[in-house]
Design a protein around this motif. Structure first.
Motif, mmCIF file in Angstrom:
data_model
loop_
_atom_site.group_PDB
_atom_site.id
_atom_site.type_symbol
_atom_site.label_atom_id
_atom_site.label_comp_id
_atom_site.label_asym_id
_atom_site.label_seq_id
_atom_site.Cartn_x
_atom_site.Cartn_y
_atom_site.Cartn_z
ATOM 1 N N ALA B 38 0.895 -1.249 -0.139
ATOM 2 C CA ALA B 38 -0.256 -0.069 0.046
ATOM 3 C C ALA B 38 0.536 1.013 0.108
ATOM 4 O O ALA B 38 0.340 2.239 0.734
ATOM 5 N N CYS B 40 0.772 3.508 -1.967
ATOM 6 C CA CYS B 40 0.231 4.791 -1.880
ATOM 7 C C CYS B 40 -0.922 5.451 -1.242
ATOM 8 O O CYS B 40 -1.454 6.406 -1.446
ATOM 9 N N GLY B 42 -3.800 3.960 -0.715
ATOM 10 C CA GLY B 42 -4.705 3.995 -1.146
ATOM 11 C C GLY B 42 -5.774 4.025 -1.982
ATOM 12 O O GLY B 42 -7.104 5.135 -2.511
ATOM 13 N N ALA B 44 -4.860 3.834 -5.057
ATOM 14 C CA ALA B 44 -4.954 3.474 -6.650
ATOM 15 C C ALA B 44 -3.552 3.820 -7.543
ATOM 16 O O ALA B 44 -4.676 4.233 -8.658
ATOM 17 N N MET B 45 -3.087 3.916 -6.961
ATOM 18 C CA MET B 45 -1.555 4.561 -7.865
ATOM 19 C C MET B 45 -0.542 3.685 -7.630
ATOM 20 O O MET B 45 0.179 4.122 -9.078
ATOM 21 N N CYS B 46 -0.249 3.044 -6.878
ATOM 22 C CA CYS B 46 0.677 1.694 -6.836
ATOM 23 C C CYS B 46 0.792 -0.200 -7.526
ATOM 24 O O CYS B 46 1.481 -0.519 -7.456
ATOM 25 N N ALA B 47 -0.404 -0.285 -7.047
ATOM 26 C CA ALA B 47 -1.053 -1.852 -7.028
ATOM 27 C C ALA B 47 -0.188 -2.768 -6.423
ATOM 28 O O ALA B 47 0.047 -3.652 -6.982
ATOM 29 N N CYS B 49 -1.061 -3.486 -3.286
ATOM 30 C CA CYS B 49 -2.083 -3.764 -2.638
ATOM 31 C C CYS B 49 -2.841 -5.026 -3.453
ATOM 32 O O CYS B 49 -4.132 -5.470 -2.843
ATOM 33 N N CYS B 87 -7.480 -1.465 -2.006
ATOM 34 C CA CYS B 87 -8.079 -0.598 -1.013
ATOM 35 C C CYS B 87 -9.317 -0.085 -1.726
ATOM 36 O O CYS B 87 -9.027 0.868 -1.385
HETATM 37 S S1 FES Z 1 -2.108 1.290 -1.930
HETATM 38 FE FE1 FES Z 1 -1.473 1.966 -3.762
HETATM 39 S S2 FES Z 1 -3.020 0.435 -5.153
HETATM 40 FE FE2 FES Z 1 -4.212 0.650 -3.806
#
Ligand code: FES
Ligand SMILES: Cc1cc2nc3c(=O)[nH]c(=O)nc-3n(C[C@H](O)[C@H](O)[C@H](O)COP(=O)(O)OP(=O)(O)OC[C@H]3O[C@@H](n4cnc5c(N)ncnc54)[C@H](O)[C@@H]3O)c2cc1C
Lengths: 408, 107
Positions: B38, B40, B42, B44-47, B49, B87
């Motif tokens: 996680a 980023c 939450g 939805a930028m890093c994938a 999670c 996330c």
């Molecule tokens: S925490 Fe980064 S995409 Fe879910």
């Protein structure tokens, strides 16, 4: 030989990741992580986005307290490093205690730049960098009617978006001629300016604050060209200064950041710098300092690998995001140096992406509500997949299909 | 509080009571469950999670948004039909007992 010790100064995105990665890589030594904030290390990006609600005063922690114990990371909060003694290979804390190290990592980050403006010491004139700042700002915002933001950078604009969406009269003042002069292309800046104006934000460019006036608290700002603007909340968002003093005083090379080589090592052997405080050399040879979570964590992983004996030059493709109103800005690469922007609209018209080229070379993709373009750009830039201006201009160009086809 | 079962790559299950409204990612991070990074936070930028949701719960999950669907292509481990970004899944009463498997690697 005793157990080796790595000391990390600064416990935020970069410092915590160095410590976590050292354990992931089975570093056999002691890890001491020293931070001068009081809270458990937390996510900074929400401070100008979702966190601007008073009930979130605890912040969103990076890891729970139990994590540091389990991973044998000696986390010392509320504890500032006052000096590095490179010859003695130890750091000195504010209370005089010294801690010896074999390897030192500087992850001291950056602080909000303060501008010497008359009246800026009023209690409703704030900056935004740490959790406490965000809590104070959100409490003030709840009472405010007229908000003035000095600085049209990313944080200034994100805060302006929260203020304007909440119905405040919002004015953004900047000394340059456009928003986000350092962060995005001219074309993207122009889109974001229109977006803010459509939400009622007033911009004053090529301007600044001469002084802040009011009885005890700020009631109005006077601009450089003499306009008086009512204000019951002023945010100074005029960029940051890297925290380099510790390094400079220890005799390390400093130049808009702590100077590091390709492996993120400073001018002193065994001392590294990562994240917002580090001035590194990018793939194209330019010396850069990047302020982003991606940069902080990827550099941290790179340094942890070097410490366990697997050094590799730092070479990750940058990415960044920002939320303003319902626009999700996603950036892959670095926009500087582009000479051509090609726009691609998403099929349903709800978003678009700007493909920025320097000559025939793709340097950056800036996307608004166009995640497919962003994801493809991260792969294309990260893996060196070829993409020409002609590809993007071909009718029916599909970034994902291009990425898959070329990667295969 | 609904119980979420986090199963790591070696098969060990960690059951956690996660407050309603928190994301499945937040439940893991707040309790130090390894295997969900996680980075980023939450956005939805890093994938990092990425989880595989037990298929018996598929129908109970919120539908996948376009951003999540696209970001999953950046996940470090192979994407499957039951891949989700944790996330983007908010915990509801209906998800009590949810089983998510974590991939071999998130980076
Ligand atoms: S925490 Fe980064 S995409 Fe879910
Ligand atoms: C409001 C806001 C919004 C942001 N939004 C985004 C975003 O959407 N996306 C994104 O990618 N990035 C964003 N950023 C940038 C991102 O947060 C930073 O790039 C990141 O925090 C850098 O991490 P760091 O660990 O290098 O430095 P920092 O986070 O600055 O941490 C450095 C730490 O070191 C401590 N320290 C300094 N000197 C000493 C000392 N002598 N002794 C002990 N401790 C010391 C500091 O107090 C601090 O805790 C945002 C930043 C802010 C402030």
């Amino acid at each position: 030989m005793g157990t080796p010790v790595t000391v990390i100064v600064g416990a935020s995105h970069a410092g915590v990741q160095v410590a976590a990665s050292l354990r992931d890589l089975d570093y056999p030594g002691e890890v001491v992580l020293i931070g001068d904030e009081t809270h458990l290390p937390y996510h900074r990006p929400p401070l100008s986005k979702s966190l601007l609600h008073p009930h979130d005063a605890e912040g969103q922690v990076l890891r729970p307290a139990s994590f540091y114990a389990q991973k044998r990371i000696g986390l010392r909060l509320s504890s500032g490093v006052d000096a590095i003694e490179p010859g003695e290979r130890r750091v000195r804390l504010r209370d005089g205690e010294t801690i010896g190290f074999d390897t030192l990592v500087l992850a001291t980050g950056a602080r909000a730049r303060r501008i010497p403006i008359a009246g800026a010491d009023r209690p409703n004139v704030l900056t935004l960098r740490a959790l406490g700042d965000a809590v104070a700002l959100s409490q003030r915002l709840a009472q405010a009617r007229d908000v003035v933001v000095l600085g049209a950078g990313m944080i200034g604009l994100e805060f302006a978006a929260v203020a304007a969406a909440g119905g405040r009269n919002t004015t953004v003042i900047d000394t340059t001629e456009r928003p986000l002069l350092r962060a995005v292309s001219v074309e993207m800046a122009s889109y974001l300016k229109d977006l803010h104006e459509a939400h009622g934000v007033r911009f004053l460019f090529d301007n600044g604050i001469a002084r802040i006036e009011g009885k005890g608290r700020a009631e109005r700002v006077v601009t450089l060209d003499g306009q008086e603007i009512q204000a019951d909340l002023v945010l100074i968002a005029a960029g940051v200064l890297p925290n380099v003093e510790l390094a400079a005083e220890a005799g390390l090379a400093v130049d808009n950041g702590i100077v590091v080589d390709a492996n993120l090592q400073t001018s002193a052997p065994g001392i590294y710098a990562v994240g917002d405080c580090a001035a590194f050399v990018a793939a194209d040879g330019r010396r850069l300092r990047i302020e982003s979570v991606q940069n902080a964590t990827d550099q941290a992983r790179c340094v942890a690998a070097a410490i366990v004996g697997r050094p590799e030059p730092y070479a990750k493709a940058p990415w960044f995001w920002s939320d303003q109103y319902t626009a999700k800005l996603q950036i892959a690469g670095l926009w500087t140096g582009y000479d051509r922007a090609i726009r691609r609209d998403t099929a349903d018209g709800s978003g678009f992406a700007l493909y920025l080229f320097a000559g025939d070379r793709l340097v950056c993709v800036e996307a608004i509500n166009a995640t497919a373009d962003h994801v493809a750009a991260r792969k294309i830039l990260g893996e060196g997949i070829a993409l020409t201006p002609m590809d993007v201009q071909t009718p029916g160009f599909d970034p994902k299909a291009h990425m898959r086809q070329r990667a295969a | 509080m609904p119980q979420i079962n986090y199963v790591d790559h070696s098969g060990t299950c960690t059951p956690i009571m996660v407050p309603l409204g928190d994301s499945v990612m937040e439940g893991a991070v707040a309790n130090g469950v390894e295997g969900i990074v996680a980075e980023c936070g939450g956005s939805a930028m890093c994938a990092t999670c990425h989880v595989y949701v037990d298929p018996t719960f598929s129908a109970l999950l919120p539908e996948m948004g376009e951003v999540e669907d696209t970001m999953l292509d950046l996940a470090a481990s192979e994407r499957h039909d039951n891949s989700r970004l944790s996330c983007q899944i908010r915990v509801t009463e209906a998800l009590d007992g949810l089983v998510v498997r974590m991939p071999e690697s998130q980076i």
